[in-house]
Design an enzyme around this catalytic site. Structure first.
Site: not given
Ligand code: BEZ
Ligand code: FE
Length: 634
Positions: A505, A539, A560, A563, A565
């Protein structure tokens, strides 16, 4: 307060002294004119009296009611019912006679007037247990519920004292288990506590208080009503096993087992036990019930009821064979201990020093003004203490735990929230998210916020490129926001944020100039929103802190699934925070924060045709089309 459902059973209750005299009126009130009187073998006299009061309404008599409602007996009674042309039954007796009345009613639809002589409580339940060829089956049907119950305190006074004690403790068991039933509700709780108070007062006053029998009968009625309204747990299942497989007598078995079953559940149902103890005027519910039984002269050991020591092992096996809801988990060792103590007639273990300590801490929160905060704190403390006890936590281990939490706090900065990460990786964020989501059905599922959301993202126009030209597979996003009636929601504020092609990010890349891969856009008059970006990749969550150390210690990966957000706000609607996952992406089934939901996995379609905005793209680009449904604030 938890949600609940409550069904009231439509029975008419006539309660008092000498109410037996009203039996003819009650039959007439039902519009019936030919009553078959049912009784057990030993209640001839009372049955004679009932017949006399019924006068011309009495159509016949059947005195053969037997324990466990054998179908052969029901067949015989059915023949008498037909011969006499009876249009209702009047049952005088305990659970066996009531059982026969119910068996006849469910087969023929005849109305029932029941005059209980014990505290069994089955007269107010729509449940019937029958035996055919030695096998007991149970069924529930509204037709089984007796129309009218006449509780006559004078009639119940005929119950011999030893039977009165065991029958009253049987009733007490209905009330106690109702308080920790999975489907408990405030109406049943109120009845259960009133039942506990009256049954205890009746048992204590059996030899001295002229109102004792009235107390017991009132307690029995309310406890029976609880039994008919909510599911029972360990105590009732154990008693059925002991009765069914070892032939132990019903009410005495309840009497012996109840204090031990309560002790077994005490730590897992602290609030129910606290309320029972309060109703008994004692500090600890299980030991208070044991003492109550001893003082009333009731049986305290399964040995004296005839259970052989050699049968204990099989009883444990049977008790764990079929799982059912119960506050404390059913373990072989736990049940073996329970049954051994009950067999030997021991007083159940009283509260330990730790129980006292827990209660003391919980009590310090009693004055918390905010009721929700009070409820949360008083529930959290016993669970934390139980965790320490169950794991026999050492001083050194807890120090390690405190060090871990300290490091977690110290790792938090304006741009890093290690505690959120801890909550995420423990699945707690997703549990809260699922709970929240269940309150708004018919909407797009929500998903965790994550630590990378930044307040006040840059405002961008429709069609903007949120990637500001960063490298990656081009992505065209075309989403619509509607309400739950599929009507478009115009002017919704939609914040979007995502990682770059390498899984970072912008806040993780200090060299970047200003916010990228995030922005605030608005839906148009059709509720539609279009923007351009790049395909997100999988990531790792930040794993250079204590949470990462935890993941490594557990052999877990930190990734993760890929995705995007979204946070959607519109006037008159509830905020939706969610994520859309790339179908076919990595880690969809092992997301490090347990954030993936099936409905949020969507196609990011590969395309090679001209792009929606006509921009030149070499090779493949992706298209994401999706409709978000958001809830109104009503
Ligand atoms: C996210 O940005 O998707 C995320 C990252 C770490 C923990 C939970 C969500
Ligand atoms: Fe995320």
């Amino acid at each position: 307060m938890p949600d609940f459902t409550y069904t009231a059973h439509p029975a008419r209750i006539v309660f008092g002294s000498g109410t037996l005299e009203r039996v003819a009126d009650e039959v007439g009130r039902l519009g019936r004119s030919r009553a078959l009187v049912l009784a057990g073998e030993h209640l001839h006299d009372v049955a004679d009296r009932v017949e006399k009061i019924l006068g011309p309404l009495a159509a016949g008599r059947f005195d053969g009611a037997a324990m466990h409602t054998p179908v052969e007996v029901t067949e015989q009674a059915l023949a008498v019912l037909r011969e006499t042309g009876a249009d209702c039954v009047v049952a005088v007796g305990g659970g066996s006679t009531t059982g026969l009345a119910k068996a006849l009613a469910v087969r023929t639809g005849v109305d029932q007037v029941v005059l209980p002589t014990t505290y069994a409580g089955s007269e107010v339940t729509p449940v019937l247990g029958e035996t055919a060829e030695g096998v007991k089956t149970t069924r529930t049907d509204p037709a089984i519920l007796p129309e009218t119950v006449i509780y006559d305190v004078e009639l119940s006074a005929g119950l011999p004292r030893p039977l009165a004690v065991t029958s009253a403790v049987n009733a007490l068991a209905h009330a106690v288990e109702a308080l920790y039933a999975p489907d408990a509700n405030p109406v049943v709780d109120g009845m259960a506590l009133d039942a506990v108070r009256h049954l205890a007062r009746g048992l204590r006053g059996l030899d001295t208080d002229p109102d004792a029998r009235a107390d017991l009968l009132r307690g029995a009625w309310l406890a029976g009503t609880c039994l008919g309204a909510v599911g029972m747990g360990l105590h009732h299942k154990l008693c059925h096993t002991l009765g069914g497989s070892f032939g132990l007598p019903h009410a005495p078995t309840h009497t012996v087992v109840l204090p031990h079953a309560m002790a077994y559940n005490a730590a897992a149902a602290p609030e129910a036990m606290r309320r029972v103890a309060e109703a008994l005027g004692a500090a600890d519910a299980p030991t208070a019930v044991f003492d109550l039984i001893v003082d009333a002269g009731g049986p305290t050991s399964l040995r004296e009821l005839g259970l052989a020591e050699a049968d204990l092992e099989r009883a444990v096996e049977l008790a764990v064979a079929k799982p059912y809801p119960n506050p404390a988990p059913l373990t072989r060792d736990g049940l073996a201990g329970l049954l051994r103590r009950a067999w030997a007639g021991e007083r159940p273990p009283g509260p330990t020093m730790i129980d006292g300590l827990t209660a003391q801490v919980v009590a310090t929160f009693a004055g918390t003004e905010d009721p929700r905060l009070r409820a949360l704190l008083t529930d959290l403390v016993p669970r934390l203490h139980a965790f320490a006890v169950a794991n026999d936590l050492t001083q050194a281990e807890w120090q390690q735990g405190i060090d871990f939490l300290t490091r977690t706090g110290q790792a938090c900065t304006d741009t890093r929230q290690e505690f959120v990460l801890l909550s995420d990786t423990l699945g707690l964020s997703s549990v809260v998210d699922v709970l929240d989501n269940s309150r708004t059905p018919d909407t797009t599922p929500s998903a965790v916020l994550g630590p990378f959301y930044v307040e006040g993202p840059p405002e961008l126009p429709q069609g903007a490129d949120v990637s500001a030209g960063l490298p990656g597979t081009p992505l065209y996003v075309d989403v619509t926001v509607t309400d739950t009636e599929d009507r478009p929601v115009p002017d919704a504020v939609v914040d979007v944020w995502q990682s770059n092609e390498d899984g970072f990010y912008d806040v993780q890349l200090p060299d970047l100039d200003g916010p990228v891969l995030r922005g605030r856009l608005r839906t148009d008059a059709e509720g539609r929103l279009r923007f351009r970006s790049i395909l997100p990749s999988e990531y790792p969550i930040p794993d250079d802190g204590p949470v990462g150390a935890m993941l490594r210690a557990a052999g877990r990966h930190p990734y993760r699934a890929p995705h995007l957000h979204f946070m959607i706000d519109a006037p008159g609607h509830r905020r939706l925070i969610t994520q859309l996952f790339v179908r076919g992406g990595k880690y969809l089934d092992s997301d490090a924060v347990f954030g993936v939901k099936e409905d949020l996995i969507v196609d990011f379609e590969p395309r090679t045709s001209p792009t929606p905005d006509g921009a030149a793209v070499e090779g493949e680009w992706r298209e994401l089309c999706y409709t978000f449904r958001i809830a109104g604030t009503a």
